[in-house]
Design a protein around this motif. Structure first.
Motif, PDB file in Angstrom:
ATOM      1  N   ARG A  76       0.841  -1.206   0.000  1.00 39.77           N
ATOM      2  CA  ARG A  76       0.000   0.000   0.000  1.00 39.77           C
ATOM      3  C   ARG A  76       0.876   1.257   0.000  1.00 39.77           C
ATOM      4  O   ARG A  76       0.588   2.238  -0.698  1.00 39.77           O
ATOM      5  CB  ARG A  76      -0.908  -0.011   1.220  1.00 39.77           C
ATOM      6  N   GLY A  77       1.933   1.247   0.795  1.00 36.23           N
ATOM      7  CA  GLY A  77       2.833   2.413   0.805  1.00 36.23           C
ATOM      8  C   GLY A  77       3.526   2.611  -0.532  1.00 36.23           C
ATOM      9  O   GLY A  77       3.742   3.754  -0.971  1.00 36.23           O
ATOM     10  N   LEU A  78       3.901   1.502  -1.189  1.00 32.56           N
ATOM     11  CA  LEU A  78       4.546   1.612  -2.497  1.00 32.56           C
ATOM     12  C   LEU A  78       3.615   2.245  -3.518  1.00 32.56           C
ATOM     13  O   LEU A  78       4.026   3.095  -4.323  1.00 32.56           O
ATOM     14  CB  LEU A  78       4.993   0.228  -2.962  1.00 32.56           C
ATOM     15  N   GLU A  79       2.350   1.880  -3.500  1.00 27.10           N
ATOM     16  CA  GLU A  79       1.393   2.465  -4.436  1.00 27.10           C
ATOM     17  C   GLU A  79       1.219   3.962  -4.180  1.00 27.10           C
ATOM     18  O   GLU A  79       1.134   4.764  -5.120  1.00 27.10           O
ATOM     19  CB  GLU A  79       0.053   1.737  -4.330  1.00 27.10           C
ATOM     20  N   GLN A  80       1.145   4.345  -2.912  1.00 24.45           N
ATOM     21  CA  GLN A  80       1.013   5.763  -2.594  1.00 24.45           C
ATOM     22  C   GLN A  80       2.260   6.541  -3.028  1.00 24.45           C
ATOM     23  O   GLN A  80       2.175   7.681  -3.500  1.00 24.45           O
ATOM     24  CB  GLN A  80       0.769   5.942  -1.094  1.00 24.45           C
ATOM     25  N   TYR A  81       3.419   5.942  -2.849  1.00 19.76           N
ATOM     26  CA  TYR A  81       4.673   6.592  -3.218  1.00 19.76           C
ATOM     27  C   TYR A  81       4.769   6.798  -4.731  1.00 19.76           C
ATOM     28  O   TYR A  81       5.136   7.871  -5.212  1.00 19.76           O
ATOM     29  CB  TYR A  81       5.838   5.725  -2.719  1.00 19.76           C
ATOM     30  N   LEU A  82       4.413   5.759  -5.481  1.00 22.24           N
ATOM     31  CA  LEU A  82       4.518   5.848  -6.935  1.00 22.24           C
ATOM     32  C   LEU A  82       3.433   6.723  -7.556  1.00 22.24           C
ATOM     33  O   LEU A  82       3.609   7.239  -8.661  1.00 22.24           O
ATOM     34  CB  LEU A  82       4.461   4.450  -7.552  1.00 22.24           C
ATOM     35  N   SER A  83       2.309   6.868  -6.862  1.00 18.64           N
ATOM     36  CA  SER A  83       1.210   7.660  -7.433  1.00 18.64           C
ATOM     37  C   SER A  83       1.586   9.127  -7.602  1.00 18.64           C
ATOM     38  O   SER A  83       0.933   9.861  -8.343  1.00 18.64           O
ATOM     39  CB  SER A  83      -0.033   7.547  -6.545  1.00 18.64           C
ATOM     40  N   ASP A 167      14.410   2.189   0.068  1.00 22.18           N
ATOM     41  CA  ASP A 167      15.512   2.795   0.814  1.00 22.18           C
ATOM     42  C   ASP A 167      14.987   3.781   1.852  1.00 22.18           C
ATOM     43  O   ASP A 167      15.458   3.806   3.008  1.00 22.18           O
ATOM     44  CB  ASP A 167      16.469   3.510  -0.147  1.00 22.18           C
ATOM     45  N   ALA A 168      14.009   4.608   1.437  1.00 23.42           N
ATOM     46  CA  ALA A 168      13.434   5.568   2.380  1.00 23.42           C
ATOM     47  C   ALA A 168      12.686   4.854   3.500  1.00 23.42           C
ATOM     48  O   ALA A 168      12.738   5.275   4.663  1.00 23.42           O
ATOM     49  CB  ALA A 168      12.495   6.515   1.630  1.00 23.42           C
ATOM     50  N   LEU A 169      11.987   3.778   3.157  1.00 20.68           N
ATOM     51  CA  LEU A 169      11.249   3.029   4.170  1.00 20.68           C
ATOM     52  C   LEU A 169      12.202   2.389   5.183  1.00 20.68           C
ATOM     53  O   LEU A 169      11.977   2.443   6.401  1.00 20.68           O
ATOM     54  CB  LEU A 169      10.399   1.957   3.490  1.00 20.68           C
ATOM     55  N   ARG A 170      13.276   1.793   4.687  1.00 25.11           N
ATOM     56  CA  ARG A 170      14.250   1.167   5.580  1.00 25.11           C
ATOM     57  C   ARG A 170      14.895   2.210   6.494  1.00 25.11           C
ATOM     58  O   ARG A 170      15.051   1.980   7.704  1.00 25.11           O
ATOM     59  CB  ARG A 170      15.322   0.456   4.750  1.00 25.11           C
ATOM     60  N   TYR A 197       5.654   8.264   6.280  1.00 27.03           N
ATOM     61  CA  TYR A 197       6.776   9.200   6.359  1.00 27.03           C
ATOM     62  C   TYR A 197       7.531   9.256   5.024  1.00 27.03           C
ATOM     63  O   TYR A 197       7.902  10.332   4.539  1.00 27.03           O
ATOM     64  CB  TYR A 197       7.719   8.777   7.486  1.00 27.03           C
ATOM     65  N   ALA A 198       7.756   8.083   4.413  1.00 28.76           N
ATOM     66  CA  ALA A 198       8.463   8.043   3.127  1.00 28.76           C
ATOM     67  C   ALA A 198       7.676   8.761   2.033  1.00 28.76           C
ATOM     68  O   ALA A 198       8.241   9.477   1.206  1.00 28.76           O
ATOM     69  CB  ALA A 198       8.729   6.591   2.738  1.00 28.76           C
ATOM     70  N   VAL A 199       6.346   8.577   2.037  1.00 27.04           N
ATOM     71  CA  VAL A 199       5.504   9.237   1.024  1.00 27.04           C
ATOM     72  C   VAL A 199       5.481  10.742   1.243  1.00 27.04           C
ATOM     73  O   VAL A 199       5.555  11.536   0.300  1.00 27.04           O
ATOM     74  CB  VAL A 199       4.077   8.651   1.060  1.00 27.04           C
ATOM     75  N   ALA A 200       5.391  11.160   2.529  1.00 30.25           N
ATOM     76  CA  ALA A 200       5.295  12.585   2.841  1.00 30.25           C
ATOM     77  C   ALA A 200       6.561  13.334   2.464  1.00 30.25           C
ATOM     78  O   ALA A 200       6.513  14.516   2.090  1.00 30.25           O
ATOM     79  CB  ALA A 200       4.999  12.784   4.324  1.00 30.25           C
ATOM     80  N   HIS A 201       7.710  12.670   2.543  1.00 32.28           N
ATOM     81  CA  HIS A 201       8.974  13.313   2.235  1.00 32.28           C
ATOM     82  C   HIS A 201       9.446  13.006   0.819  1.00 32.28           C
ATOM     83  O   HIS A 201      10.614  13.152   0.501  1.00 32.28           O
ATOM     84  CB  HIS A 201      10.045  12.893   3.241  1.00 32.28           C
TER      85      HIS A 201
END
Length: 444
Positions: A76-83, A167-170, A197-201
């Protein structure tokens, strides 16, 4: 006023010159000016900042680890990040459908999160957290499966974003960014917070493309197009007024008509003033016609004169009026040499062409030095310089446009003085010839 009315009737009797040189040539010049104006409108419309948008890759995310809470949060986080940088598409999780998506271009990049990926990621994360203080060897983080389409390079660029997300998530999890600094890595809430946090930044970590362009409100291109349109008035005004005014004064300058006028009880200064008034009326009508034509051309191109600044517009039209008076003065000077009708037309057309091609209004760029030297000997170069200076600078900057406009007025004065001098010499000679011819001693 009878002389003025007669002069106007003489002009109307030769209205073909006005229709040919003023109306016909002005329409040609307006068409040329409108072409430049429409190009300026397109350039101004395409120069606004913020219209550039990078190409967005089409990405399909197949999460086969949704049965696990950690794997579900990772997907779910990956989809938000790529969107934020890509267009997410839906593809069925079948081998044939996945292959067709890549081949057909439906998906530029296919990402598969395999089953058990979340647990392997968690184990690698725990091992890294445990070995970090001692500096021991850690387990490598698992990779998701990706397949980029060979039809586009956007998929390869999107793959870099995938690596950037993990990388940001880790980094967020190791820094305790999950849930109030908690290191309870088995909690899905921790992964959810780290993914958020990764998506926000995302925006702070991505390179940006700086676009240097003129703001949309910048009317420089439109002002230059307007200046070109006004500058192109040099040819029709110079040719039409030279021929028409010269024809008018030539009609009154023949010896027979001149003697009849001098024999009338009206003073010669009044006669000359009424003839000059008719010439100025013709210059004013020609100027007003071209102003209306320019205004119509601007409206047809979708440009409001208000957007260009009324100060610049009115000063440009005033410069055109001074040039029209200069053209009429040249016609007056030409008429004092008693030329034939064909010579008047030839001189008017040739001088008009010289004025147009040496003024710089028809080229849109700098002239060769030789052309500039020739142009400075005519009012056209100074007229075009005045209009360009009015458009390029503020109306209050008198020094930039006042000098060339003064030179145009001096050309009008010089033409008038030369014409009056030639007229004086011609009349004196005609009087002497008449007196000699009436001397009784000269009779047989």
């Amino acid at each position: 006023m009878n002389t003025c009315k007669t002069a106007l009737r003489v002009i109307w009797a030769h209205k073909f010159y006005l229709l040919l040189y003023l109306v016909g040539m002005s329409l040609v010049m307006i068409v040329i000016g409108s072409t430049n104006m429409q190009a300026a409108v397109r350039a101004n419309a395409s120069s606004s900042v913020g219209r550039f948008e990078p190409a967005r890759a089409k990405v399909a995310v197949i999460n086969r680890d949704c049965g696990d809470q950690v794997g579900c949060e990772l997907g779910r986080g990956l989809e938000q990040y790529l969107s934020k940088s890509a267009q997410l598409v839906t593809v069925e999780d079948r081998p044939q459908a996945l292959q067709d998506a890549n081949v057909s271009g439906k998906s530029d990049l296919t990402i598969i999160i395999p089953a058990g990926y979340g647990q392997r990621f968690l184990e690698a994360l725990e091992d890294t957290a445990a070995q970090a203080p001692s500096g021991g060897k850690t387990l490598g983080f698992p990779k998701v499966e990706t397949a980029a389409s060979y039809n586009s390079s956007r998929g390869s660029l999107a793959q870099l974003q995938v690596d950037s997300y993990f990388d940001a998530l880790r980094s967020a999890l190791l820094a305790g960014r999950g849930q109030n600094g908690s290191m309870e890595l088995h909690s899905s809430a921790v992964f959810n917070g780290a993914a958020a946090y990764a998506v926000a930044h995302y925006a702070d970590k991505q390179p940006h493309v700086g676009i240097h362009a003129s703001p949309k409100g910048d009317n420089r291109a439109l002002s230059e197009g307007f200046a070109t349109t006004v500058g192109l008035a040099a040819f029709p005004l110079m040719t039409a007024l030279t021929v028409s005014v010269a024809t008018l004064f030539a009609a009154f300058s023949s010896p027979d008509r001149r003697r009849r006028l001098l024999a009338s009880p009206m003073r010669s200064s009044s006669l000359n003033g009424q003839e000059l008034t008719a010439a100025l009326i013709l210059a004013g009508i020609s100027w007003a016609y071209y102003v209306a034509l320019v205004a119509f051309s601007m409206a047809a191109s979708g440009v409001s004169l208000t957007s260009l600044g009324w100060g610049r517009v009115l000063l440009s039209f005033f410069a055109m009026l001074i040039f029209a008076v200069s053209a009429a003065s040249f016609g007056f000077m030409l008429a004092q040499f008693n030329p034939s009708s064909s010579l008047i037309n030839s001189v008017g057309v040739i001088f008009g062409l010289v004025v147009m091609f040496t003024s710089g209004s028809s080229t849109g760029g700098s002239l060769p030095p030789v052309m500039q030297t020739i142009g400075k000997l005519t009012p056209g170069w100074w007229y075009n310089t005045a209009v360009q200076s009015i458009v390029d600078t503020s109306a209050a900057d008198l020094a930039s446009w006042g000098l060339p406009l003064t030179v145009v007025a001096l050309f009008a004065l010089a033409y008038s003085c030369v014409g009056l001098m030639v007229s004086r010499l011609t009349r004196t000679r005609a009087t002497l010839v008449a007196l000699a011819g009436s001397d009784p001693s000269m009779i047989g």
